[in-house]
Design an enzyme around this catalytic site. Sequence first.
Site: not given
Length: 347
Positions: A25, A29, A38, A151
């Site tokens: 990752r 962010r 973003r 998921y």
Amino acid sequence: MKKEKKLLNTLKGKKYDIPPVWMMRQAGRYMPQYRKIREKYDFMTMCKTPEIACEITLQPIDEFGMDGAILFSDILTVPEAMGMKLEFLEGKGPVFESPLRTREDIEKLSIEGIEERLSYVFDAVKLIRMSLDEDKTLIGFAGAPITLAAYMVEGSSSRNYVYLKSLMYNDTRSFNLMMEKLVNALIVYYKGQVENGAEVLMLFDTFAGIFSPADYKRYVFPFVKKLVENLKNNHPETPLIYFPKGAGGFYNLLTELNVDGMGIDWFSSLTDADQKLEGKFVLQGNLDPVVLFADYQVIERETKRVLEEGRKLKKGHIFNLGHGILPQTPVDSVKKMLGVIRARNFS
Ligand code: CP3
């Protein structure tokens, strides 16, 4: 000195004093550069626009000089391409509008045409490889079948996986059909990535550890094995890293897998993992991501500890975190960690 692809070479058996490093990752962010883009686009638009995906992939390479660039995308693009409507909700993460609950739902999943529906990923891979320095290794990835299934059946993040496990126990035939379809979709998906320039493949199995060792072996492992065997046949030159989070209780079983690297979480030490995995793989990991919220002294101590253990591994070490970097992580802590890794001398 000729620039070397340290990450790729490590997976092919070469050892370095300073191990190659990247972070799961790593584009995300915690980076102001990411947040700036973003602000303008939603997450799926970013994934589906090759120029944006390329730009974001390169951000941590430009900022930190990581040895590996991981394609900017998400594991859930595959179920979306199989026909499941997906949304990323602020504060909640990924949500499928109609989770799979019946045999019919599973039968509707389509593999036909999946290559075209995922072509935006392949275009991004191509563009990234063209833009990336020669010594950097481009990592392609996908989610492992059970992690995607978690998921797809639960519909969003879940605490106990009651729907998933009920399907698995009570309607094993439908569960197997879903897993089979996922394996077939993933084979096509990885092929497109390799053909467009992915040099190493990661298989993220974030939910491997929600099962007892017996259930993992019975219900999950056969599909991992099938996928791995296919990938090894189709792409013998492309190293594969499996990241089974929480799998410390069944490492003995994983020794059977024909992968090159194994991602290790921080619940095992690298030393223990190497022993249980019989020294068969290059190990990748395993700094606790929360260490990056600690003071410099702790970052230094823990980074050195991981390096020391990594140095003694039979096949080699790729420095990484034990899971993805967290969104609130201070950028400066990443730089401190890298400083410790790169300052290392083994005299
Ligand atoms: O590693 C990288 O930098 C490459 C990109 C990447 C993302 N997701 C980007 C992303 C990769 C490799 C993933 C894998 C992924 N996605 C996994 C497996 C690895 C792991 O971390 O466990 C899983 C389980 C997912 C599913 C997923 N995607 C969740 C649970 C979330 C929401 C949680 C969160 O962090 O927001 C996402 C969204 C997501 N995927 C973001 C990013 C950068 C955040 C999107 C945003 O900007 O809001």
